[in-house]
Design a protein around this motif. Structure first.
Motif, PDB file in Angstrom:
ATOM      1  N   TYR A 184     -38.830 -52.871 -42.422  1.00  0.00           N
ATOM      2  CA  TYR A 184     -37.439 -52.658 -42.024  1.00  0.00           C
ATOM      3  C   TYR A 184     -37.379 -51.864 -40.718  1.00  0.00           C
ATOM      4  O   TYR A 184     -38.276 -51.075 -40.411  1.00  0.00           O
ATOM      5  CB  TYR A 184     -36.686 -51.870 -43.096  1.00  0.00           C
ATOM      6  N   SER A 185     -36.263 -52.080 -39.994  1.00  0.00           N
ATOM      7  CA  SER A 185     -35.978 -51.216 -38.851  1.00  0.00           C
ATOM      8  C   SER A 185     -35.608 -49.833 -39.382  1.00  0.00           C
ATOM      9  O   SER A 185     -35.330 -49.665 -40.584  1.00  0.00           O
ATOM     10  CB  SER A 185     -34.837 -51.796 -38.016  1.00  0.00           C
ATOM     11  N   GLY A 186     -35.566 -48.840 -38.501  1.00  0.00           N
ATOM     12  CA  GLY A 186     -35.287 -47.479 -38.935  1.00  0.00           C
ATOM     13  C   GLY A 186     -33.966 -47.339 -39.661  1.00  0.00           C
ATOM     14  O   GLY A 186     -33.846 -46.570 -40.626  1.00  0.00           O
ATOM     15  N   ASP A 187     -32.924 -48.082 -39.232  1.00  0.00           N
ATOM     16  CA  ASP A 187     -31.631 -48.015 -39.915  1.00  0.00           C
ATOM     17  C   ASP A 187     -31.547 -49.001 -41.079  1.00  0.00           C
ATOM     18  O   ASP A 187     -30.512 -49.112 -41.731  1.00  0.00           O
ATOM     19  CB  ASP A 187     -30.494 -48.293 -38.920  1.00  0.00           C
ATOM     20  N   GLN A 188     -32.645 -49.736 -41.321  1.00  0.00           N
ATOM     21  CA  GLN A 188     -32.772 -50.694 -42.420  1.00  0.00           C
ATOM     22  C   GLN A 188     -31.744 -51.835 -42.341  1.00  0.00           C
ATOM     23  O   GLN A 188     -31.429 -52.472 -43.334  1.00  0.00           O
ATOM     24  CB  GLN A 188     -32.673 -49.985 -43.782  1.00  0.00           C
ATOM     25  N   LYS A 189     -31.257 -52.125 -41.138  1.00  0.00           N
ATOM     26  CA  LYS A 189     -30.340 -53.253 -40.954  1.00  0.00           C
ATOM     27  C   LYS A 189     -31.088 -54.550 -40.652  1.00  0.00           C
ATOM     28  O   LYS A 189     -30.523 -55.636 -40.785  1.00  0.00           O
ATOM     29  CB  LYS A 189     -29.347 -52.939 -39.824  1.00  0.00           C
ATOM     30  N   ILE A 190     -32.327 -54.414 -40.227  1.00  0.00           N
ATOM     31  CA  ILE A 190     -33.155 -55.596 -39.919  1.00  0.00           C
ATOM     32  C   ILE A 190     -34.373 -55.578 -40.836  1.00  0.00           C
ATOM     33  O   ILE A 190     -35.008 -54.530 -41.017  1.00  0.00           O
ATOM     34  CB  ILE A 190     -33.601 -55.598 -38.445  1.00  0.00           C
ATOM     35  N   LYS A 191     -34.680 -56.739 -41.379  1.00  0.00           N
ATOM     36  CA  LYS A 191     -35.823 -56.809 -42.309  1.00  0.00           C
ATOM     37  C   LYS A 191     -36.690 -58.014 -41.967  1.00  0.00           C
ATOM     38  O   LYS A 191     -36.185 -59.093 -41.660  1.00  0.00           O
ATOM     39  CB  LYS A 191     -35.328 -56.939 -43.750  1.00  0.00           C
ATOM     40  N   VAL A 192     -37.985 -57.810 -42.024  1.00  0.00           N
ATOM     41  CA  VAL A 192     -38.949 -58.905 -41.945  1.00  0.00           C
ATOM     42  C   VAL A 192     -39.682 -58.954 -43.274  1.00  0.00           C
ATOM     43  O   VAL A 192     -40.340 -57.974 -43.657  1.00  0.00           O
ATOM     44  CB  VAL A 192     -39.946 -58.711 -40.786  1.00  0.00           C
ATOM     45  N   SER A 193     -39.537 -60.047 -43.963  1.00  0.00           N
ATOM     46  CA  SER A 193     -40.195 -60.182 -45.265  1.00  0.00           C
ATOM     47  C   SER A 193     -41.537 -60.878 -45.086  1.00  0.00           C
ATOM     48  O   SER A 193     -41.610 -62.007 -44.601  1.00  0.00           O
ATOM     49  CB  SER A 193     -39.309 -60.985 -46.230  1.00  0.00           C
ATOM     50  N   ASN A 194     -42.576 -60.187 -45.462  1.00  0.00           N
ATOM     51  CA  ASN A 194     -43.915 -60.776 -45.431  1.00  0.00           C
ATOM     52  C   ASN A 194     -44.577 -60.590 -46.795  1.00  0.00           C
ATOM     53  O   ASN A 194     -45.765 -60.253 -46.888  1.00  0.00           O
ATOM     54  CB  ASN A 194     -44.762 -60.125 -44.327  1.00  0.00           C
ATOM     55  N   THR A 195     -43.780 -60.792 -47.829  1.00  0.00           N
ATOM     56  CA  THR A 195     -44.330 -60.760 -49.182  1.00  0.00           C
ATOM     57  C   THR A 195     -45.104 -62.054 -49.419  1.00  0.00           C
ATOM     58  O   THR A 195     -44.944 -63.049 -48.697  1.00  0.00           O
ATOM     59  CB  THR A 195     -43.217 -60.637 -50.233  1.00  0.00           C
ATOM     60  N   LEU A 196     -45.913 -62.043 -50.461  1.00  0.00           N
ATOM     61  CA  LEU A 196     -46.670 -63.256 -50.775  1.00  0.00           C
ATOM     62  C   LEU A 196     -45.721 -64.387 -51.160  1.00  0.00           C
ATOM     63  O   LEU A 196     -45.964 -65.554 -50.828  1.00  0.00           O
ATOM     64  CB  LEU A 196     -47.656 -62.970 -51.911  1.00  0.00           C
ATOM     65  N   GLU A 197     -44.607 -64.041 -51.843  1.00  0.00           N
ATOM     66  CA  GLU A 197     -43.635 -65.071 -52.215  1.00  0.00           C
ATOM     67  C   GLU A 197     -42.987 -65.698 -50.984  1.00  0.00           C
ATOM     68  O   GLU A 197     -42.813 -66.925 -50.907  1.00  0.00           O
ATOM     69  CB  GLU A 197     -42.535 -64.493 -53.117  1.00  0.00           C
ATOM     70  N   SER A 198     -42.604 -64.847 -50.008  1.00  0.00           N
ATOM     71  CA  SER A 198     -41.955 -65.385 -48.805  1.00  0.00           C
ATOM     72  C   SER A 198     -42.922 -66.246 -48.006  1.00  0.00           C
ATOM     73  O   SER A 198     -42.548 -67.293 -47.479  1.00  0.00           O
ATOM     74  CB  SER A 198     -41.411 -64.245 -47.942  1.00  0.00           C
ATOM     75  N   ARG A 199     -44.168 -65.827 -47.937  1.00  0.00           N
ATOM     76  CA  ARG A 199     -45.167 -66.636 -47.232  1.00  0.00           C
ATOM     77  C   ARG A 199     -45.395 -67.958 -47.948  1.00  0.00           C
ATOM     78  O   ARG A 199     -45.553 -69.003 -47.310  1.00  0.00           O
ATOM     79  CB  ARG A 199     -46.493 -65.860 -47.129  1.00  0.00           C
ATOM     80  N   LEU A 200     -45.394 -67.915 -49.274  1.00  0.00           N
ATOM     81  CA  LEU A 200     -45.548 -69.141 -50.049  1.00  0.00           C
ATOM     82  C   LEU A 200     -44.355 -70.073 -49.808  1.00  0.00           C
ATOM     83  O   LEU A 200     -44.520 -71.284 -49.646  1.00  0.00           O
ATOM     84  CB  LEU A 200     -45.671 -68.812 -51.539  1.00  0.00           C
ATOM     85  N   SER A 201     -43.141 -69.491 -49.765  1.00  0.00           N
ATOM     86  CA  SER A 201     -41.942 -70.306 -49.538  1.00  0.00           C
ATOM     87  C   SER A 201     -41.982 -70.967 -48.166  1.00  0.00           C
ATOM     88  O   SER A 201     -41.636 -72.147 -48.024  1.00  0.00           O
ATOM     89  CB  SER A 201     -40.685 -69.435 -49.662  1.00  0.00           C
ATOM     90  N   ILE A 202     -42.405 -70.208 -47.153  1.00  0.00           N
ATOM     91  CA  ILE A 202     -42.496 -70.768 -45.800  1.00  0.00           C
ATOM     92  C   ILE A 202     -43.533 -71.889 -45.744  1.00  0.00           C
ATOM     93  O   ILE A 202     -43.282 -72.971 -45.188  1.00  0.00           O
ATOM     94  CB  ILE A 202     -42.851 -69.659 -44.788  1.00  0.00           C
ATOM     95  N   ALA A 203     -44.681 -71.633 -46.359  1.00  0.00           N
ATOM     96  CA  ALA A 203     -45.736 -72.648 -46.362  1.00  0.00           C
ATOM     97  C   ALA A 203     -45.289 -73.899 -47.122  1.00  0.00           C
ATOM     98  O   ALA A 203     -45.547 -75.029 -46.690  1.00  0.00           O
ATOM     99  CB  ALA A 203     -47.011 -72.079 -46.993  1.00  0.00           C
TER     100      ALA A 203
END
Length: 226
Positions: A184-203
């Protein structure tokens, strides 16, 4: 010469016979004409009713044919939807199996640590914020802290900037998460998800055409491939 009563009676009888004959002939003529008109009218009515009956059954036949087409189309659509649901269920089962395998990957600490290093670095490079907060599963806290320490120098070399990178010790990923991180960004308004589930969904999204082709074969109706 005066007519006798007998002569008068004969004349009257003759005239009466003549009148009766004319009356009979006229009556026969009227009967014949009436019979002819009756037959004509009867024929007209019969033809009219016959045409009505033919039109009625022709419409009925068309209605039945239309109903058959609708029923056949409905049955085909239902069969198609059944096949599509079965295929979707098979794909979902495949993805569930892939997620279960991911949960086994994290059991190998060395392999999982190497994977976490890559996931953290990738998320940091995507976010590029002055302050970034890395969130993970509670059981992965020490592994993620080690990953942040290892990849921070690489991050600074690659982006040529300094960022304050923190590991969240107050909030964690949901217990059901397979692993990986969210950044997350410092104010937690922006998030990058790099969980195994999100990577699986992208793949899965990227590979879905290939997955479907492998499982079900090529679509005969498809003319263009990217």
């Amino acid at each position: 010469m005066a007519l006798t009563d007998i002569d008068v009676q004969k004349q009257i009888k003759h005239m009466t016979a003549f009148i009766e004959q004319e009356a009979n002939e006229k009556a026969e003529e009227i009967d014949a004409k009436a019979e002819e008109e009756f037959n004509i009218e009867k024929g007209r009515l019969v033809q009219t009713q016959r045409l009505k009956i033919m039109d009625y059954y022709e419409k009925k036949e068309k209605q039945i044919e239309q109903q058959k087409k609708i029923q056949l189309s409905t049955m085909r659509n239902q069969a198609r939807l059944t096949v599509l649901r079965a295929r979707d269920n098979l794909v979902l089962e495949l993805l569930r199996d892939a997620k279960e395998r991911l949960s086994r990957v994290v059991l190998d600490v060395d392999t999982y640590q190497e994977l976490l290093d890559k996931l953290v670095l990738q998320a940091l490079l995507r976010l590029l914020e002055p302050v970034m907060i890395v969130r993970c599963r509670s059981q992965d806290l020490h592994l993620v802290e080690a990953a942040v320490q290892r990849v921070t120098p690489q991050y600074m070399v690659l982006c040529q900037k300094h960022s304050d990178i923190q590991v969240d010790q107050d909030a964690y990923l949901v217990p059901s998460a397979a692993g990986g991180v969210e950044v997350y960004s410092g104010d937690q308004k922006i998030k990058v998800s790099n969980t195994l589930e999100s990577r699986l969904s992208i793949a899965a999204l990227e590979k879905m055409p290939e997955i479907r082709r492998t499982l079900f074969g090529s679509n005969a109706n498809r003319k263009f491939f990217i």
